[in-house]
Design a protein around this motif. Structure first.
Motif, PDB file in Angstrom:
ATOM      1  N   SER A 182      -7.599   3.463 -13.626  1.00 22.11           N
ATOM      2  CA  SER A 182      -6.709   2.443 -13.057  1.00 22.11           C
ATOM      3  C   SER A 182      -5.443   3.062 -12.488  1.00 22.11           C
ATOM      4  N   ARG A 183      -4.932   4.119 -13.127  1.00 30.44           N
ATOM      5  CA  ARG A 183      -3.727   4.775 -12.624  1.00 30.44           C
ATOM      6  C   ARG A 183      -4.017   5.528 -11.324  1.00 30.44           C
ATOM      7  N   LEU A 184      -5.207   6.065 -11.186  1.00 28.52           N
ATOM      8  CA  LEU A 184      -5.587   6.710  -9.930  1.00 28.52           C
ATOM      9  C   LEU A 184      -5.604   5.702  -8.790  1.00 28.52           C
ATOM     10  N   GLU A 185      -6.151   4.533  -9.058  1.00 28.29           N
ATOM     11  CA  GLU A 185      -6.170   3.497  -8.028  1.00 28.29           C
ATOM     12  C   GLU A 185      -4.740   3.096  -7.653  1.00 28.29           C
ATOM     13  N   GLU A 186      -3.869   2.964  -8.634  1.00 31.32           N
ATOM     14  CA  GLU A 186      -2.470   2.614  -8.366  1.00 31.32           C
ATOM     15  C   GLU A 186      -1.821   3.642  -7.448  1.00 31.32           C
ATOM     16  N   ALA A 187      -2.082   4.922  -7.691  1.00 26.94           N
ATOM     17  CA  ALA A 187      -1.502   5.985  -6.859  1.00 26.94           C
ATOM     18  C   ALA A 187      -1.972   5.853  -5.418  1.00 26.94           C
ATOM     19  N   TYR A 188      -3.255   5.564  -5.236  1.00 26.22           N
ATOM     20  CA  TYR A 188      -3.820   5.403  -3.890  1.00 26.22           C
ATOM     21  C   TYR A 188      -3.238   4.184  -3.190  1.00 26.22           C
ATOM     22  N   VAL A 189      -3.187   3.060  -3.886  1.00 26.76           N
ATOM     23  CA  VAL A 189      -2.678   1.819  -3.291  1.00 26.76           C
ATOM     24  C   VAL A 189      -1.196   1.961  -2.952  1.00 26.76           C
ATOM     25  N   ASN A 190      -0.443   2.619  -3.811  1.00 26.11           N
ATOM     26  CA  ASN A 190       0.988   2.792  -3.562  1.00 26.11           C
ATOM     27  C   ASN A 190       1.238   3.602  -2.302  1.00 26.11           C
ATOM     28  N   GLN A 191       0.457   4.661  -2.094  1.00 22.10           N
ATOM     29  CA  GLN A 191       0.639   5.477  -0.895  1.00 22.10           C
ATOM     30  C   GLN A 191       0.282   4.687   0.358  1.00 22.10           C
ATOM     31  N   LYS A 192      -0.775   3.897   0.295  1.00 18.55           N
ATOM     32  CA  LYS A 192      -1.138   3.058   1.437  1.00 18.55           C
ATOM     33  C   LYS A 192      -0.017   2.065   1.752  1.00 18.55           C
ATOM     34  N   ARG A 193       0.582   1.509   0.723  1.00 21.20           N
ATOM     35  CA  ARG A 193       1.666   0.528   0.916  1.00 21.20           C
ATOM     36  C   ARG A 193       2.853   1.175   1.613  1.00 21.20           C
ATOM     37  N   LEU A 194       3.194   2.394   1.217  1.00 18.93           N
ATOM     38  CA  LEU A 194       4.347   3.068   1.810  1.00 18.93           C
ATOM     39  C   LEU A 194       4.123   3.401   3.276  1.00 18.93           C
ATOM     40  N   ARG A 195       2.891   3.739   3.638  1.00 16.82           N
ATOM     41  CA  ARG A 195       2.621   4.176   5.002  1.00 16.82           C
ATOM     42  C   ARG A 195       2.784   3.070   6.041  1.00 16.82           C
ATOM     43  N   VAL A 196       2.729   1.825   5.628  1.00 18.85           N
ATOM     44  CA  VAL A 196       2.878   0.742   6.605  1.00 18.85           C
ATOM     45  C   VAL A 196       4.346   0.344   6.786  1.00 18.85           C
ATOM     46  N   LEU A 197       5.241   0.906   5.975  1.00 20.07           N
ATOM     47  CA  LEU A 197       6.661   0.586   6.111  1.00 20.07           C
ATOM     48  C   LEU A 197       7.257   1.360   7.284  1.00 20.07           C
ATOM     49  N   ASN A 198       8.130   0.711   8.022  1.00 20.94           N
ATOM     50  CA  ASN A 198       8.796   1.358   9.154  1.00 20.94           C
ATOM     51  C   ASN A 198       9.926   2.264   8.680  1.00 20.94           C
ATOM     52  N   ILE A 199      10.171   3.305   9.458  1.00 17.47           N
ATOM     53  CA  ILE A 199      11.295   4.208   9.171  1.00 17.47           C
ATOM     54  C   ILE A 199      12.566   3.625   9.786  1.00 17.47           C
ATOM     55  N   LYS A 200      13.575   3.409   8.951  1.00 18.80           N
ATOM     56  CA  LYS A 200      14.864   2.917   9.432  1.00 18.80           C
ATOM     57  C   LYS A 200      15.758   4.052   9.920  1.00 18.80           C
ATOM     58  N   GLU A 201      15.652   5.177   9.235  1.00 16.28           N
ATOM     59  CA  GLU A 201      16.549   6.293   9.565  1.00 16.28           C
ATOM     60  C   GLU A 201      15.919   7.609   9.148  1.00 16.28           C
ATOM     61  N   VAL A 202      16.029   8.626   9.996  1.00 14.06           N
ATOM     62  CA  VAL A 202      15.642   9.984   9.638  1.00 14.06           C
ATOM     63  C   VAL A 202      16.910  10.721   9.213  1.00 14.06           C
ATOM     64  N   VAL A 203      16.981  11.082   7.951  1.00 19.31           N
ATOM     65  CA  VAL A 203      18.173  11.758   7.417  1.00 19.31           C
ATOM     66  C   VAL A 203      18.232  13.189   7.906  1.00 19.31           C
ATOM     67  N   GLY A 204      17.066  13.850   7.961  1.00 11.03           N
ATOM     68  CA  GLY A 204      17.033  15.233   8.411  1.00 11.03           C
ATOM     69  C   GLY A 204      15.620  15.768   8.430  1.00 11.03           C
ATOM     70  N   GLN A 205      15.460  16.932   9.079  1.00 15.46           N
ATOM     71  CA  GLN A 205      14.169  17.600   9.175  1.00 15.46           C
ATOM     72  C   GLN A 205      14.350  19.082   8.865  1.00 15.46           C
ATOM     73  N   TRP A 206      13.406  19.634   8.110  1.00 15.83           N
ATOM     74  CA  TRP A 206      13.475  21.030   7.709  1.00 15.83           C
ATOM     75  C   TRP A 206      12.082  21.642   7.753  1.00 15.83           C
ATOM     76  N   PHE A 207      12.031  22.952   7.984  1.00 15.44           N
ATOM     77  CA  PHE A 207      10.752  23.649   7.955  1.00 15.44           C
ATOM     78  C   PHE A 207      10.223  23.712   6.519  1.00 15.44           C
ATOM     79  N   ILE A 208       8.932  23.518   6.377  1.00 13.87           N
ATOM     80  CA  ILE A 208       8.288  23.704   5.082  1.00 13.87           C
ATOM     81  C   ILE A 208       8.313  25.194   4.744  1.00 13.87           C
ATOM     82  N   GLN A 209       8.746  25.520   3.520  1.00 13.11           N
ATOM     83  CA  GLN A 209       8.857  26.908   3.088  1.00 13.11           C
ATOM     84  C   GLN A 209       8.217  27.069   1.706  1.00 13.11           C
ATOM     85  N   PRO A 210       6.974  27.511   1.665  1.00  8.90           N
ATOM     86  CA  PRO A 210       6.317  27.694   0.362  1.00  8.90           C
ATOM     87  C   PRO A 210       6.866  28.882  -0.422  1.00  8.90           C
ATOM     88  N   PHE A 211       7.520  29.822   0.295  1.00  6.03           N
ATOM     89  CA  PHE A 211       8.163  30.980  -0.325  1.00  6.03           C
ATOM     90  C   PHE A 211       9.571  31.133   0.258  1.00  6.03           C
TER      91      PHE A 211
END
Length: 290
Positions: A182-211
């Protein structure tokens, strides 16, 4: 022991039913109770073995061949595979885990939902207690699994940092196996819910740095969505940021439910750092100019 022809026929039948159930539920709620009933009907060792192998087959032959830009379908199938694996443990116990099988490890590392990674950790623990190939597959336990968590949560690599592994494993909260599906399903549903929300503001952008000394050629963002919460956005994956404290020129955040005690500092010039639980700087991110 069933003969080879019968085993192959049964395996194909279960696999076709398995795929039918999965693709009928893409973009819909995951039917956990239907899957539980399906797994409860597996009475013989042969049936259990066939079904267990079907999880491996779908991972290798279907999940990994999905288009990389179809994230919803990928997450739906990945989550379904994890749920079915969790239900197999819940219903049939550890006997479903064969020492020469890596189904739960593949479930874990082929999932990109950070919340789901933590939920599934109790299944990984079950496999560790039984032993077998989980100890040696890829870089072994816990290195392989911790690398997947660090990537899903922070887009950070723990490669070469084995001295940190024991403490990081100790920090991960282990859920009851009965609550995993049930918790796995919640994680999936929550991510789907977030993806349909509009972005109001972009605070900033940065390069991904694994190291510290390496950056990718693509960026992540910190954004405010229309629910007025702040999120870190890696491609299409969103994670809520929880404010920790605020000074005059520095904001401090952590990812909601993150496992390691790591956090971010953002100053008024949009300089962003990630720090560990000892307040040591892990990464000073480079800002994107596009």
């Amino acid at each position: 022991m069933i003969n080879r022809f019968t085993f192959s026929t049964v395996r194909k039948s279960i696999l076709f039913l398995f795929l039918g159930f999965i693709f009928s539920t893409i973009s819909a709620q995951i039917p956990i109770e239907k899957y539980r009933d399906e797994i409860l009907k597996l009475k013989s060792e042969a049936d259990i073995e066939v079904y267990w192998h079907s999880l491996y087959s779908v991972d290798q032959d279907t999940l990994l061949k999905l288009p990389t830009d179809d994230i919803t379908k990928y997450d739906s199938l990945s989550t379904t595979l994890m749920i079915k694996t969790a239900l197999m443990f819940e219903v049939h116990g550890r006997k479903v885990y064969k020492k020469n099988n890596v189904v739960p490890v593949l479930n874990f590392t082929h999932n990109y939902l950070s919340e789901a990674s933590l939920v599934f950790w109790s299944i990984i623990n079950q496999c560790v207690e039984v032993g077998g190939q989980i100890d040696t597959f890829a870089t072994g336990f816990p290195a392989y699994q911790l690398e997947a968590i660090a990537n899903n949560f922070y887009k950070y690599s723990l490669s070469g940092q084995q001295d940190k592994h024991e403490k990081l494993v100790d920090n991960i909260e282990v859920l009851s196996i009965e609550s995993v599906a049930s918790r796995l399903e919640e994680a999936y549903v929550n991510q789907k819910r977030l993806r349909v929300l509009n972005i109001k503001e972009v605070v900033g952008q940065w390069f991904i740095q694994p190291f510290k000394n390496f950056k990718e050629d693509y960026c992540f963002e910190i954004v405010i969505l229309e629910d007025n919460n702040i999120y870190i956005k890696h491609k299409e994956y969103l994670q809520k940021l929880v404010p920790l404290d605020s000074e005059k020129i520095i904001e401090t955040f952590k990812i909601e439910n993150e496992p390691f005690g790591w956090y971010y500092k953002l100053d008024d010039q949009n300089h962003l750092k990630m720090l560990d639980s000892n307040n040591s700087v892990l990464i000073e991110y480079t800002q994107c100019n596009y």
